[in-house]
Design an enzyme around this catalytic site. Structure first.
Site, PDB file in Angstrom:
ATOM      1  N   ASP A 185       0.864  -1.049   0.086  1.00  0.00           N
ATOM      2  CA  ASP A 185      -0.004  -0.109  -0.107  1.00  0.00           C
ATOM      3  C   ASP A 185       0.857   1.370   0.090  1.00  0.00           C
ATOM      4  O   ASP A 185       2.037   1.191   0.444  1.00  0.00           O
ATOM      5  CB  ASP A 185      -0.786   0.166   1.409  1.00  0.00           C
ATOM      6  CG  ASP A 185      -0.035   0.060   2.489  1.00  0.00           C
ATOM      7  OD1 ASP A 185       0.126   0.939   3.023  1.00  0.00           O
ATOM      8  OD2 ASP A 185       0.288  -1.235   2.874  1.00  0.00           O
ATOM      9  N   SER A 195      -0.373   2.527  -7.128  1.00  0.00           N
ATOM     10  CA  SER A 195      -1.860   2.920  -7.377  1.00  0.00           C
ATOM     11  C   SER A 195      -2.716   1.977  -6.435  1.00  0.00           C
ATOM     12  O   SER A 195      -3.749   1.483  -7.031  1.00  0.00           O
ATOM     13  CB  SER A 195      -2.299   2.903  -8.768  1.00  0.00           C
ATOM     14  OG  SER A 195      -3.388   3.624  -8.877  1.00  0.00           O
ATOM     15  N   SER A 216      -4.736   3.141  -4.332  1.00  0.00           N
ATOM     16  CA  SER A 216      -5.848   3.827  -4.150  1.00  0.00           C
ATOM     17  C   SER A 216      -6.892   3.615  -5.401  1.00  0.00           C
ATOM     18  O   SER A 216      -7.886   3.300  -5.041  1.00  0.00           O
ATOM     19  CB  SER A 216      -5.683   5.248  -3.855  1.00  0.00           C
ATOM     20  OG  SER A 216      -4.986   5.976  -4.869  1.00  0.00           O
ATOM     21  N   ALA A 217      -6.201   3.464  -6.552  1.00  0.00           N
ATOM     22  CA  ALA A 217      -7.102   3.240  -7.757  1.00  0.00           C
ATOM     23  C   ALA A 217      -7.804   2.001  -7.593  1.00  0.00           C
ATOM     24  O   ALA A 217      -8.983   1.788  -7.887  1.00  0.00           O
ATOM     25  CB  ALA A 217      -6.408   3.874  -8.867  1.00  0.00           C
ATOM     26  N   ASP A 219      -4.346   5.650 -13.871  1.00  0.00           N
ATOM     27  CA  ASP A 219      -4.328   4.437 -12.727  1.00  0.00           C
ATOM     28  C   ASP A 219      -5.425   3.502 -13.115  1.00  0.00           C
ATOM     29  O   ASP A 219      -5.311   2.319 -13.346  1.00  0.00           O
ATOM     30  CB  ASP A 219      -4.421   4.989 -11.283  1.00  0.00           C
ATOM     31  CG  ASP A 219      -3.194   5.877 -11.089  1.00  0.00           C
ATOM     32  OD1 ASP A 219      -2.128   5.728 -11.694  1.00  0.00           O
ATOM     33  OD2 ASP A 219      -3.389   6.751 -10.327  1.00  0.00           O
TER      34      ASP A 219
HETATM   35  C1  GLA Z   1      -0.223   8.947  -9.512  1.00  0.00           C
HETATM   36  C2  GLA Z   1      -1.649   9.387 -10.140  1.00  0.00           C
HETATM   37  C3  GLA Z   1      -1.787   9.412 -11.642  1.00  0.00           C
HETATM   38  C4  GLA Z   1      -0.493   9.922 -12.394  1.00  0.00           C
HETATM   39  C5  GLA Z   1       0.867   9.183 -11.821  1.00  0.00           C
HETATM   40  C6  GLA Z   1       2.142   9.980 -12.252  1.00  0.00           C
HETATM   41  O1  GLA Z   1      -0.317   7.684  -9.634  1.00  0.00           O
HETATM   42  O2  GLA Z   1      -2.547   9.102  -9.562  1.00  0.00           O
HETATM   43  O3  GLA Z   1      -2.956  10.058 -12.178  1.00  0.00           O
HETATM   44  O4  GLA Z   1      -0.473  11.186 -12.649  1.00  0.00           O
HETATM   45  O5  GLA Z   1       0.827   9.665 -10.443  1.00  0.00           O
HETATM   46  O6  GLA Z   1       2.065   9.263 -13.675  1.00  0.00           O
END
Ligand code: GLA
Length: 429
Positions: A152, A157, A159-160, A203
């Protein structure tokens, strides 16, 4: 879905049993959302400006086991975070805007960071996103969520992956058929509107669209995407993830939104100079020739952000060709060049991540490396020759602990460097 080695039968069995214990239902009634983490080899930090990005998922991520609750109640327990989440899907959710005006870039107190970000916000955010597009839910869920260990807040990502997992579970429990493209938009609403992070759609596009063995290419302006399958098989590489020991959720870090504002400032000046004041200030709305003609009018910081945007778009296009023709050497060189532009033009790598990236560049068998995600914390990724992956991992572990002994000591020796493979898209099974 043949190909991805995750999740295993044992992992699914375990999660079904947990939900059965919590809900009192039979384990066979439990459905599981599989929501993988993603990497972005090329196309860093340009999604929020409507750029073209590349991504793929890995064989690790979030599992959310659930059953419909039989009424409007939501009850979620987490394998990682304390406290149960309870609310009703018929309560109207309001944006929380949790992006704090505090600098936690170097925070080592993970518990404090998690508390600030509030893990339950993602479930409420999913309900918010659906409600705000007129999709009212009647049925809640009883669920158990867990992520692949220690991953985590690592720039993969999570969170997504969590947001997508709640969307898919709630939609399934309410018999809603929602396309991947609509779910990309719903997850955007969770992050941009509910949590107040001004990120792009990289993401969730990677998580919802990827297919094992392909590189996903998303045009973040037009929302057109392609899955690029190489002409010859890439079974000769692995994905290496090397962890820095720094953890900080993006919604608690103001650095991300600050860079977005600097890109928009560049877009505003370039559009004005080319007589297009009325156009939305995003760098995708600036033509390359207008950038070349007017970049001298930019102040130093916006100039660097624009240079990153235009050079990164070009690297993505070259990288898609390299991937399609199976040229991992060229693909890797572009990844490393992208990493350098993130450091020098986008100015978002922190010292431990930059050092870790340097170490990866020298590791045996590495085609290319860069830091993953937004670059304020987390891990670096590398594409490595499969036959040298173990050797490379051992080298990185040893060198990183020489250079960053304190951070390295906080990492679990077994998971400080992981050898991963590609994954598939998010799905309910
Ligand atoms: C994070 C953000 C994405 C993107 C990346 C960098 O993961 O959530 O939207 O901007 O950083 O590429």
């Amino acid at each position: 879905m043949a190909g991805s080695s995750w999740p295993t039968k044992a992992q699914l069995h375990e999660i079904r049993n947990k939900v059965s214990e919590i809900s009192g239902r039979h384990a066979e009634e439990v459905q599981v959302v599989v929501s993988p983490y993603r990497i972005c080899p090329l196309g860093a930090h340009i999604d929020h400006q409507g750029g073209i990005v590349s991504a793929m998922t890995i064989n690790k991520g979030i599992l959310l086991g659930f059953v419909p609750s039989g009424d409007s109640q939501v009850f979620i327990r987490s394998g990682q975070f304390k406290g149960d989440v309870r609310f009703r899907v018929d309560e109207i959710q309001q944006p929380r805007n949790t992006v704090k005006k505090i600098d936690l870039t170097h925070a080592s107190d993970t518990a404090k960071v998690q508390e600030a970000s509030g893990w339950g916000n993602y479930a409420r955010g999913a309900v918010y996103a659906l409600q705000s597009r007129g999709k009212y839910l009647a049925q809640g869920i009883i669920g158990y969520i867990c992520g692949s260990e220690n991953l985590d807040s690592s720039g993969l990502s999570s969170s997504a992956a969590v947001g997508v997992a709640y969307l898919l579970a709630l939609e399934s429990a309410n018999n809603m058929k929602v396309s991947a493209i609509d779910n990309i938009e719903f997850d955007r609403l969770i992050e941009n509107e509910y949590l107040g992070l001004r990120n792009g759609i990289l993401d969730q596009s990677a998580i919802l669209l990827s297919s094992y063995g392909c590189l996903t290419c998303m045009n973040c302006k037009t929302k057109e995407y392609q899955l690029i399958r190489p002409s010859k098989l890439h079974n000769s590489h692995k994905i290496l993830l090397a962890f820095s020991g720094l953890k900080c959720n993006l919604t608690t870090n103001p650095g991300y939104n600050c860079r977005v504002a600097e890109c928009q400032e560049a877009a505003r000046v370039l559009l004005r100079a080319s007589g297009k004041d009325e156009v939305e200030p995003l760098l995708c709305n600036v033509k390359l020739e207008d950038y070349e003609a007017h970049k001298c009018k930019l102040k130093p910081i916006p100039a660097k952000r624009a240079e990153h945007y235009f050079s990164e778009n070009m690297r993505v296009i070259k990288g898609l060709e390299a991937w399609a023709s199976g040229n991992l050497e060229n693909f890797g060189k572009l990844i490393s060049a992208s990493g350098l532009s993130s450091i020098h033009n986008y100015e978002c790598g922190c010292e431990p991540l930059i050092k870790l990236n340097e170490i990866l560049q020298k590791a045996p068998g590495v085609f290319g490396a860069r830091f993953s995600g937004a670059g304020f914390r987390g891990c670096c990724l590398a594409f490595v020759d499969a036959s040298r992956a173990e050797e490379a991992a051992a080298y990185v572990r040893e060198e990183y602990s020489k250079h960053q002994p304190e951070l390295a000591s906080q990492l679990n020796l077994d998971s400080a460097v992981l050898i991963c493979e590609a994954g598939d898209c998010a799905r309910v099974i």
